[in-house]
Design an enzyme around this catalytic site. Sequence first.
Site, PDB file in Angstrom:
ATOM      1  N   GLU A   1       1.743  -0.430  -5.053  1.00 47.62           N
ATOM      2  CA  GLU A   1       0.617   0.304  -5.196  1.00 47.62           C
ATOM      3  C   GLU A   1       1.015   1.533  -5.093  1.00 47.62           C
ATOM      4  OE1 GLU A   1      -3.481   2.278  -3.905  1.00 47.62           O
ATOM      5  OE2 GLU A   1      -1.770   2.047  -2.786  1.00 47.62           O
TER       6      GLU A   1
ATOM      7  N   ASP B   1       0.822  -1.167  -0.043  1.00 47.94           N
ATOM      8  CA  ASP B   1       0.012   0.086  -0.107  1.00 47.94           C
ATOM      9  C   ASP B   1       0.803   1.017  -0.059  1.00 47.94           C
ATOM     10  OD1 ASP B   1      -3.155   0.523   0.723  1.00 47.94           O
ATOM     11  OD2 ASP B   1      -1.878   1.887   2.092  1.00 47.94           O
TER      12      ASP B   1
HETATM   13  C1  Z3D Z   1      -6.524   2.924  -0.154  1.00 48.47           C
HETATM   14  C2  Z3D Z   1      -6.375   3.231   1.144  1.00 48.47           C
HETATM   15  C3  Z3D Z   1      -8.399   3.675   2.622  1.00 48.47           C
HETATM   16  C4  Z3D Z   1      -9.560   4.427   2.348  1.00 48.47           C
HETATM   17  C5  Z3D Z   1      -9.446   5.910   3.081  1.00 48.47           C
HETATM   18  C6  Z3D Z   1      -8.846   5.313   4.483  1.00 48.47           C
HETATM   19  C7  Z3D Z   1      -7.769   4.675   4.779  1.00 48.47           C
HETATM   20  C8  Z3D Z   1      -7.249   4.242   5.777  1.00 48.47           C
HETATM   21  C9  Z3D Z   1      -4.913   4.235   1.397  1.00 48.47           C
HETATM   22  C10 Z3D Z   1      -4.742   4.228   2.660  1.00 48.47           C
HETATM   23  C11 Z3D Z   1      -4.053   3.684   0.517  1.00 48.47           C
HETATM   24  C12 Z3D Z   1      -4.456   2.909  -0.725  1.00 48.47           C
HETATM   25  C13 Z3D Z   1      -5.641   2.143  -0.479  1.00 48.47           C
HETATM   26  N1  Z3D Z   1      -4.480   3.676  -1.903  1.00 48.47           N
HETATM   27  O1  Z3D Z   1      -7.995   2.428  -0.381  1.00 48.47           O
HETATM   28  O2  Z3D Z   1      -7.270   4.112   1.819  1.00 48.47           O
HETATM   29  O3  Z3D Z   1      -9.849   4.929   0.981  1.00 48.47           O
HETATM   30  O4  Z3D Z   1     -10.757   6.416   3.050  1.00 48.47           O
HETATM   31  O5  Z3D Z   1      -8.728   6.502   5.412  1.00 48.47           O
HETATM   32  O6  Z3D Z   1      -8.311   3.556   6.633  1.00 48.47           O
HETATM   33  O7  Z3D Z   1      -7.977   3.503   3.759  1.00 48.47           O
HETATM   34  O8  Z3D Z   1      -4.250   2.846   3.093  1.00 48.47           O
HETATM   35  O9  Z3D Z   1      -5.968   1.349  -1.911  1.00 48.47           O
END
Ligand code: Z3D
Length: 672
Positions: free
Chosen positions: A420, A391
């Site tokens: 990612e 992530d």
């Molecule tokens: C993405 C993640 C999710 C939600 C947020 C929420 C966060 C923490 C992000 C952070 C990284 C990555 C993931 N791009 O889905 O975000 O969208 O609203 O605050 O819970 O998790 O990990 O794909």
Amino acid sequence: MPVPPATVSPYMKQLHDERIIIADVTPQIDQGRYPVKRIVGDTVEVQATIFRDGHDQLAATLQYGPEDTGDWHELPMKLLGNDRWSASFLVDHLTNYKFTIEAWTDVFGTWQAELRKKFDAKQEVTSELLEGVEQVLHAAKRATESDHQFLLDAAQAMRTASLQDEAVAVALDDALKECMARNAEHAHSITFDRLLTVVVDRPQARFATWYELFPRSQGKVPGKSGTFADCINRLPDIAHMGFDVLYLPPIHPIGRTHRKGKNNSLLCTPSDPGCPWAIGNEQGGHYAIEPSLGTLQDFKNLIAAARDLGMEIALDFAIQCSPDHPYVKDHPEWFSHRPDGTIKYAENPPKKYQDIYPVNFDSQDWQSLWPEWRRVLLYWVAQGVKTFRVDNPHTKPVGFWDWLLAEIKQEHPDVIFLAEAFTRPAMMKTLAKAGFTQSYTYFTWRNTKAELTEYATELTQTDMKEYYRGHFFANTPDILHEYLQKGGRSAFKIRYILAATLSTLCGIYSGYELSENVPLKQGSEEYLDSDKYEIKVRDWNAPGNIKEFIHKVNKARRENPALQINDNIAFHEANDPQILCYSKATPDGSNAVIVAVNLDPFRPHEDLIVLDLDALGLEANEEFQVQDVMTGSVWTWKGSRNYVRLDPRDEPAHLLVVKRAEKAVVETKEAA
Ligand code: Z3D
């Protein structure tokens, strides 16, 4: 006048000794600072420009070996022309390989060539022969026992032959040439100043088809968390669609502080389960499993059940913590505290993650922080996880990844890491160079013919092909592109077939097969009522689903080796700006696939496409058959110009397997 003696500096001596230049060695990334990537069973073709002053002949060897056994081999390099040399080696161990090049002046070869010229011009060669004898005797001194006698005999024959013709015949003999190559001193020998590295991965590093799902959304009762056992029940359906990697967002306990509610709401109700990326609460952190999903044993059962169907589980690895994560209490030094004692939440502008703290990589205590993440990864590897989707890696230092991934791969060379990172190209490329096996791409935002052509070309025809294995996700829980929002079911088919045939790595996030396309609000790429913030229950067989379409595309990927390689895309001309046509063929021409896609999800388009027959290994006026694996239709095509008509109400794309007449295949092979 006597010449005054020069003061010989070491540098001057070096310049004197370095007669041969080895330049432009490929494959090589950033002057050898980073490795290139291959999979087990590949060959690595090494090329270099090698030359020196004058007209002497050169010889060169490619030297290489796998790190696991420490063996070291060498192979002669061949001159391709214009000072460019080449040799290829097979990488068949799952380990890093090293390689370099040695070049030297081929004194004996040069002598033989000159002798041949003079002799052919009927010149007197007595003194040349004496030179040759001297070289052979010199080599004999260094030779192994069997070669030693052979060389002595050759020298004797050259010296005592009654006719010059006979002496020359001995001197130019191939066996002597080879024996001298084995034993003669390497004059001006120089070794390329770097050991270059090849990272060798298992085949799934390059060819894999991913399916992302939220385990808690695999149940049947609204509002009740699905479990790993529910995931096991879903496996046959996912396997039938043709996916081989099942990727799960974080499976750990979810934080309570600033927990997010439905649709990214900053307010949550007691029944909201929170976002899985908000890792950690009083039940544990990165080593723990969210109890509502099941136990560690249940998770292992899922791994085993997937394996039985030829699938593997990929876990999310997200370096961040909910305020309730045990690390926040136990290792305050790993977080950055503001003067008032609070910790600022994480961000990836413009996105705000109010429910998580970032880890502070500037921590004074980084020497305990780095190994802790190594320990986390090794823990999950020990449970049987061999693939990780990492992530937001671009918000952590590149050097950290360089170290961490190498550490894991050292012990477990079969582990795969997908980066990612959605950010600027320099960072995305550097993460791939520093060790990520695969990388997310901009594919979701490349929708027009020009964009797709340019992007696929960049990934597969530039040096990115050596280190960047681009993953084409057609959607993710964070990205529902406008094209899908507006284009309906045809758009979903179009984007999947593009992902699956333009790239060897592709995937979808569950719900795609149902063409779910409702955005949070106009202009947003977020889903309405996203899995990220709530438990969902879907009818996986809802009418209008595109599961059979996906199944057929994935089956074609498995059955056609041309779709399992990346650097073989050729684009073919079509006048219609909505018709994109490209093909992939195996290097030996035994398998070729042509894809023609109508990028307009609303209207039929037709066109005469102009095939680049060379790229397909076809003869100029050859008649051949193409079989559309989407519909089963078979057409006979001839030469380069062929007609296609693609109606999105029917199927928006042709996925055509080329079938050549038996005779044509044999003839072409012989010609080659
Ligand atoms: C993405 C993640 C999710 C939600 C947020 C929420 C966060 C923490 C992000 C952070 C990284 C990555 C993931 N791009 O889905 O975000 O969208 O609203 O605050 O819970 O998790 O990990 O794909």
